[in-house]
Design a protein around this motif. Structure first.
Motif, PDB file in Angstrom:
ATOM      1  N   ASP A   8       0.863  -1.183   0.000  1.00 55.29           N
ATOM      2  CA  ASP A   8       0.000   0.000   0.000  1.00 55.29           C
ATOM      3  C   ASP A   8       0.901   1.236   0.000  1.00 55.29           C
ATOM      4  N   ASN A  40      -0.086   4.409  -0.781  1.00 54.02           N
ATOM      5  CA  ASN A  40      -0.766   5.670  -0.501  1.00 54.02           C
ATOM      6  C   ASN A  40      -1.292   5.745   0.927  1.00 54.02           C
ATOM      7  N   ASN A  50      -5.404   1.356  -0.835  1.00 55.42           N
ATOM      8  CA  ASN A  50      -5.860   1.321  -2.222  1.00 55.42           C
ATOM      9  C   ASN A  50      -5.847  -0.101  -2.767  1.00 55.42           C
ATOM     10  N   THR A  51      -6.579  -0.309  -3.845  1.00 53.06           N
ATOM     11  CA  THR A  51      -6.647  -1.637  -4.437  1.00 53.06           C
ATOM     12  C   THR A  51      -5.281  -2.049  -4.959  1.00 53.06           C
ATOM     13  N   SER A  63      -4.515  -3.104  -7.846  1.00 49.10           N
ATOM     14  CA  SER A  63      -4.264  -2.556  -9.178  1.00 49.10           C
ATOM     15  C   SER A  63      -3.742  -1.127  -9.097  1.00 49.10           C
ATOM     16  N   GLN A  64      -4.227  -0.344  -8.133  1.00 55.45           N
ATOM     17  CA  GLN A  64      -3.731   1.026  -7.968  1.00 55.45           C
ATOM     18  C   GLN A  64      -2.303   1.045  -7.447  1.00 55.45           C
ATOM     19  N   ASN A  65      -1.945   0.078  -6.614  1.00 55.81           N
ATOM     20  CA  ASN A  65      -0.594   0.018  -6.069  1.00 55.81           C
ATOM     21  C   ASN A  65       0.382  -0.684  -6.995  1.00 55.81           C
ATOM     22  N   ILE A 101       1.256   0.323  -9.934  1.00 54.86           N
ATOM     23  CA  ILE A 101       2.094   1.308 -10.621  1.00 54.86           C
ATOM     24  C   ILE A 101       3.302   1.701  -9.767  1.00 54.86           C
ATOM     25  N   ALA A 149       0.524  -3.132 -14.110  1.00 56.17           N
ATOM     26  CA  ALA A 149       0.317  -1.728 -13.757  1.00 56.17           C
ATOM     27  C   ALA A 149      -0.541  -0.987 -14.779  1.00 56.17           C
ATOM     28  N   ASN A 158       4.652   6.158 -19.314  1.00 59.24           N
ATOM     29  CA  ASN A 158       4.194   5.293 -18.231  1.00 59.24           C
ATOM     30  C   ASN A 158       5.342   4.892 -17.309  1.00 59.24           C
ATOM     31  N   GLN A 214       5.162   7.918  -9.134  1.00 58.89           N
ATOM     32  CA  GLN A 214       4.252   7.470  -8.077  1.00 58.89           C
ATOM     33  C   GLN A 214       5.017   6.845  -6.916  1.00 58.89           C
ATOM     34  N   SER A 243       5.307   8.636  -3.071  1.00 59.35           N
ATOM     35  CA  SER A 243       4.769   7.914  -1.915  1.00 59.35           C
ATOM     36  C   SER A 243       5.640   8.057  -0.674  1.00 59.35           C
TER      37      SER A 243
END
Length: 394
Positions: free
Chosen positions: A61, A63, A67-68, A70-72, A74, A195, A205, A212, A216
């Motif tokens: 995680d 953030n 977060n899901t 898939s969001q993590n 990246i 990602a 990307n 990202q 963080s």
């Protein structure tokens, strides 16, 4: 007989579910997610990743809000790329070479080593010097938008990397060459697909993933942070019960003498107490500057000898100090502001008396020691050990 068997089966199922549920409190939430939803990576993908990388079976995680996966995914890719030496021309350095986690993502040399052992032009700025990298470097508090590099020549992490990766003294790899090279790395292809849900690796990307990850980075676990619940947001001069008398004296001296330039990097709580915050200044290091700082970007005379004001969290770990690493110790830094400020024509107004004379502080030995003692309370060892920000390569 059939009725008894059915009842027994129902009872068995109930007990099995009850026992499994009652035990889940002893199961890590990540393990529980695997049990409930199945593996995040396929067996084939996990074999590829585990051959080179030490990654968790589920993305961390990044953030801090759960977060899901898939969001993590990246920033997980970004973590790998941040430490990957394939992003440099001779495969000798990575982003982490100049931003070491053990040093709050800074360097311990005056000028960092790039490819072929070349030296950078300036000291490496620490990434772990603010409460929240994303919020601090994208803040609207300051008087200027661009806040990356000592001369503040760019305003986003993307632009920063677009200059750093191809820089001949740093990583020396064109973005086109980077793209081609990454397409040949099987572990990058796996993480990129998770990602961005596509196969063909794109430069934008790649930069987004690293951005990202860097965004963080947070530092909120110092002894200084431990005092926030004691009324700091209302009265920054309140004595912290977890501080020594010397450290509390140092905090007061710091706020009185250093806070007008460095308040924001300590805590966003100080924005209201210190107005007209600037992101850059001339702090009187020299009368004549060989490196002219922001002037080399703007060509404006008032920018000669002007440099970014760095964050001070984890300052104990991030020496040597100043844009050229001239000061080895915090004691030397404090001595500069005590007796060494030069009367440069662009000296920041906050370092002058009302009559225009230079405001050397002339601290006593007790006061110098107290300020250094306070600055060491800003050290957050969690940031130096957090696994999700660590080197994932085996």
């Amino acid at each position: 007989m059939k009725k008894i068997t059915t009842i027994g089966l129902v009872l068995f199922t109930f007990l099995a579910v009850f026992n499994w549920t009652s035990c889940t409190s002893d199961i890590d939430s990540r393990d529980l997610s695997i049990i409930q939803h199945g593996p995040y990576y396929s067996v084939e993908d996990w074999d590829v990743l585990s051959a080179t990388l030490d990654l968790p079976e589920l993305p961390d995680d990044y953030n801090g809000v759960g977060n899901t996966f898939s969001q993590n995914a990246i920033p997980t890719l970004g973590r790998v790329l941040f430490y990957d030496k394939n992003l440099s021309a001779d495969r000798s350095v990575s982003c982490a070479s100049c931003h070491e986690q053990s040093l709050a993502f800074s360097d311990d040399e005056a000028f960092s080593r790039g490819i072929e052992d070349r030296r950078t032009d300036r000291n490496s700025l620490p990434l772990g010097s603010f409460e929240d990298f994303r919020r601090s470097y994208n803040s609207t508090v300051f008087d200027r938008e661009g806040r990356f590099f000592w001369d503040e020549r760019v305003g986003t992490l993307h632009e920063q990397m677009e200059q750093t990766i191809p820089n001949a003294k740093e990583m020396g790899l064109t973005l086109e060459e980077m793209q081609i090279r990454l397409r040949d790395l099987d572990y990058v292809r796996v993480l990129y697909r998770k990602a961005f849900k596509e196969e063909v690796i794109q430069v934008e990307n790649v930069l987004e993933a690293i951005s990202q990850f860097v965004n963080s980075i947070r530092s909120t676990s110092s002894r200084f942070d431990g005092g926030f619940g004691q009324g700091f947001g209302v009265d920054p001069y309140v004595a912290f019960s977890n501080f020594t008398q010397q450290e509390n004296l140092g905090k007061t001296l710091f706020l009185d003498n250093c806070g007008h330039c460095h308040a924001f990097s300590l805590s966003t709580h100080l924005i209201n107490q210190f107005q007209n915050l600037k992101s850059r200044a001339n702090n009187g290091l020299d009368l004549v500057y060989e490196d002219k700082g922001v002037y080399e970007v703007t060509n404006e005379p008032e920018d000669k000898g002007v440099f970014k004001i760095p964050g001070l969290r984890n300052i104990e770990l991030t020496g040597p100090y100043m844009h050229d690493g001239r000061f080895e110790t915090l004691e030397e830094v404090v001595e500069h502001y005590s007796t060494g400020i030069k009367d440069h024509e662009n000296l920041d107004e906050r370092l002058r008396h009302l009559n225009g004379s230079v405001m050397n502080r002339n601290f006593t030995d007790t006061e110098k020691a107290a300020i250094v003692s306070f600055m060491k309370t800003l050290t957050d060892y969690r940031i130096t050990e957090e696994t999700k920000w660590s080197d994932p390569f085996k």
